[in-house]
Scaffold this motif. Structure first.
Motif, mmCIF file in Angstrom:
data_model
loop_
_atom_site.group_PDB
_atom_site.id
_atom_site.type_symbol
_atom_site.label_atom_id
_atom_site.label_comp_id
_atom_site.label_asym_id
_atom_site.label_seq_id
_atom_site.Cartn_x
_atom_site.Cartn_y
_atom_site.Cartn_z
ATOM 1 N N LEU A 163 -6.763 3.936 -2.485
ATOM 2 C CA LEU A 163 -5.874 3.943 -3.752
ATOM 3 C C LEU A 163 -6.675 5.059 -4.601
ATOM 4 O O LEU A 163 -5.980 5.988 -4.931
ATOM 5 N N GLY B 31 2.472 1.452 -3.400
ATOM 6 C CA GLY B 31 1.406 2.013 -4.431
ATOM 7 C C GLY B 31 1.012 3.545 -4.354
ATOM 8 O O GLY B 31 0.874 4.078 -5.249
ATOM 9 N N LEU B 32 1.143 3.855 -2.950
ATOM 10 C CA LEU B 32 0.417 5.335 -2.902
ATOM 11 C C LEU B 32 1.598 6.257 -3.223
ATOM 12 O O LEU B 32 1.435 7.409 -3.782
ATOM 13 N N PHE C 112 0.336 0.077 -10.576
ATOM 14 C CA PHE C 112 -0.012 0.754 -9.323
ATOM 15 C C PHE C 112 -1.539 -0.159 -8.417
ATOM 16 O O PHE C 112 -1.261 -0.177 -7.407
ATOM 17 N N TYR C 113 -2.402 -0.434 -9.398
ATOM 18 C CA TYR C 113 -3.336 -1.300 -8.487
ATOM 19 C C TYR C 113 -3.042 -2.653 -8.092
ATOM 20 O O TYR C 113 -3.170 -2.701 -6.951
ATOM 21 N N GLN D 155 -5.354 8.667 -5.914
ATOM 22 C CA GLN D 155 -5.447 9.007 -7.385
ATOM 23 C C GLN D 155 -6.164 10.241 -7.868
ATOM 24 O O GLN D 155 -5.360 11.053 -8.506
ATOM 25 N N GLY E 233 1.128 6.422 -6.713
ATOM 26 C CA GLY E 233 -0.035 7.027 -7.133
ATOM 27 C C GLY E 233 0.315 8.885 -7.157
ATOM 28 O O GLY E 233 -0.198 9.349 -8.094
ATOM 29 N N VAL F 145 0.829 -1.221 0.194
ATOM 30 C CA VAL F 145 -0.042 -0.058 -0.055
ATOM 31 C C VAL F 145 1.103 1.075 -0.050
ATOM 32 O O VAL F 145 0.556 2.273 -0.890
ATOM 33 N N ARG F 146 1.856 1.384 0.825
ATOM 34 C CA ARG F 146 2.954 2.433 0.895
ATOM 35 C C ARG F 146 3.496 2.680 -0.342
ATOM 36 O O ARG F 146 3.662 3.724 -0.835
ATOM 37 N N GLY G 118 -0.663 -1.837 -4.929
ATOM 38 C CA GLY G 118 -1.571 -1.344 -3.989
ATOM 39 C C GLY G 118 -2.461 -2.285 -3.382
ATOM 40 O O GLY G 118 -2.545 -2.125 -1.885
ATOM 41 N N GLY H 92 -9.474 -0.610 1.006
ATOM 42 C CA GLY H 92 -8.091 -0.475 0.281
ATOM 43 C C GLY H 92 -8.264 0.002 -1.050
ATOM 44 O O GLY H 92 -7.581 1.238 -1.709
ATOM 45 N N SER H 93 -9.584 -0.198 -1.810
ATOM 46 C CA SER H 93 -9.635 0.393 -3.038
ATOM 47 C C SER H 93 -10.074 2.027 -2.871
ATOM 48 O O SER H 93 -9.825 2.669 -3.996
#
Length: 472
Positions: free
Chosen positions: A409, A277-278, A389-390, A413, A281, A274-275, A393, A405-406
């Motif tokens: 993200l 991915g963020l 990314f998805y 975004q 993003g 998650v980190r 994440g 979670g979704s």
């Protein structure tokens, strides 16, 4: 033993319905841009009101995303998806029939709320109903549709304004949503499985308030700041953002320690995927939206293209993007997520250099065909980045937190896409103002974007050893 969620198989028809539901709200981010001049003439809208027509949709969308994810987890994702499509269709009708600016602004905000009810259900449903290669393929389609929608909006908006079907003028960019919403609603009840968490969790009212305050302060200040010459209210709102974000973190952390269910669980932000991915993003989507903004401005104001021609200039980018998104599943399976991400960076950055060279050598006699090779390269690389990314994440997100979670993200975004035009737009305006040299302004701005992408390359290289690099 219950797994914490109801999961049934998502068929091909259901997947198509979800992707169609994703396409509509994403198109509305860009389709309105090319209709602003016509709206201004018809409704006598001021520049601030025109800016709000764009900004209110994005602000309402970003503020409501996390709550949309929570409602889906509690009440059923298919049910909330249907509510969202219904609200989006009704508000589109209100936009198309709006007799004045005030009604149109209200309807745009309602559109944003409807979109926020739709989008988290799509990604969460994919996450809990699909597994392995099917899950990876669906995420590739999701990323491909999300990026393609932005391009479709530019092209479709210009086409509708140019052709003026039915004599509706700018209203057609909203009314076109209605038949698609009706079709999605008719198919959704037949094709979508209903998924939800077994245990309902209480709504996090404090978290919702502070998230709305933080996101709203950032996006409102960024939207109106340049137009109002960064007057003190805009600067004050911008300065409040980190304070409100800090307060949101404190509230959510306290609720988590008490055993509650935060709207944005801090535990999710501790997950490495998650980190990572963020971080992707924030920088990438800011660069992407900023790129679309300054290039469209250059094409129309610098090279004298019409909105229709400007929209068509992005067809090569969008087509290459969609092709790349379809190939991304195979690439991730063979190379792993981070290696595919790095390949996307390399391709996109090569495209940026090619576009700079095209503009440098061909200015001011540059047509759509001359731009196509470079923009296609950019779109192809971007597709790998978005799909990763998805995937990155969501890699570590438990299925019981699929909605949250979704939503995390998607919120990042959308916020980053609001940030991009301000950042790259500020660079563009700073270079442009002294001599009104659009060529120099776009070249330097693209160079700044290339440098920001290089930062992401360095960050990804540092993460190559973590678990999320592994192939799916």
């Amino acid at each position: 033993m219950k797994s914490g969620y109801d999961s049934t198989t998502l068929g091909r028809s259901g997947l198509l319905v979800l992707l169609a539901g994703q396409l509509l709200p994403m198109i509305d981010f860009s389709i309105v841009n090319v209709a602003l001049d016509a709206m201004s003439a018809s409704l006598h809208a001021s520049p601030i009101q025109l800016e709000l027509m764009v900004a209110l949709y994005g602000i309402a969308f970003a503020i409501s995303l996390a709550m949309g994810g929570r409602l889906g987890d509690n009440l059923g994702r298919r049910r909330v998806f249907i509510w969202g499509v219904t609200l989006f269709g009704l508000s589109s009708l209100l936009c198309g029939l709006a007799p004045n600016v005030t009604t149109l602004l209200l309807a745009r905000a309602l559109q944003g709320v409807g979109a926020a009810l739709v989008v988290p259900q799509i990604l969460a449903t994919l996450h809990v109903t699909l597994h392995g290669r099917e899950h990876s393929r669906a995420l590739g389609l999701y990323g491909g549709i999300g990026g393609l929608a932005f391009i479709i909006g530019q092209v479709l908006g210009g086409t509708l304004i140019e052709l003026n079907p039915g004599g509706f003028g700018w209203r057609s960019v909203f009314l076109i949503n209605i038949p698609f919403c009706v079709a999605i609603l008719l198919l959704a009840t037949r094709t979508l499985p209903e998924t939800r968490n077994d245990r309902r969790v209480a709504l996090d009212r404090a978290g919702t308030f502070w998230l709305a305050a933080a996101t709203g302060s950032l996006l409102i200040s960024l939207s109106l700041g340049p137009l109002l010459h960064w007057s003190w209210p805009c600067l004050a709102l911008l300065a409040l953002f980190p304070l409100l974000l800090g307060r949101l973190w404190q509230v959510e952390l306290r609720l988590e320690r008490r055993g509650g269910s935060p709207l944005l669980p801090p535990a999710l932000l501790r997950l490495p995927g998650v980190r990572f991915g963020l971080t992707i993003g924030v920088l990438f989507f800011a660069c992407w939206s900023g790129f679309m903004f300054v290039v469209a401005l250059t094409l129309q104001s610098g090279l004298g293209m019409t909105p229709f021609q400007s929209g068509n200039a992005f067809i090569a980018l969008g087509s290459a993007y969609f092709i790349g998104a379809m190939l991304s599943t195979r690439m991730v399976a063979r190379w792993g997520k981070v290696a595919t991400l790095l390949a996307g960076y390399a391709i996109q950055m090569s495209g940026l250099l090619a576009l700079m060279l095209t503009l440098e050598r061909g200015w001011p006699q540059i047509g759509i065909l001359a731009l196509a090779p470079a923009t296609a390269l950019i779109g192809f690389g971007q597709s790998f980045i978005v799909s990763c990314f998805y995937r990155i994440g969501l890699a570590d997100v438990p299925k019981t937190h699929a909605g949250a979670g979704s939503a995390v993200l998607s919120t990042v975004q959308q916020t980053a896409m609001g940030l991009g035009p301000m950042l790259l737009g500020a660079v563009f305006s700073h270079v442009l103002q002294p001599h009104d040299d659009y060529r120099q302004a776009i070249l330097i701005t693209l160079g700044v974007e290339w440098g920001l992408m290089l930062v992401l390359v360095v960050f990804a290289l540092q993460k190559r050893g973590i678990r999320i690099m592994q192939p799916e």
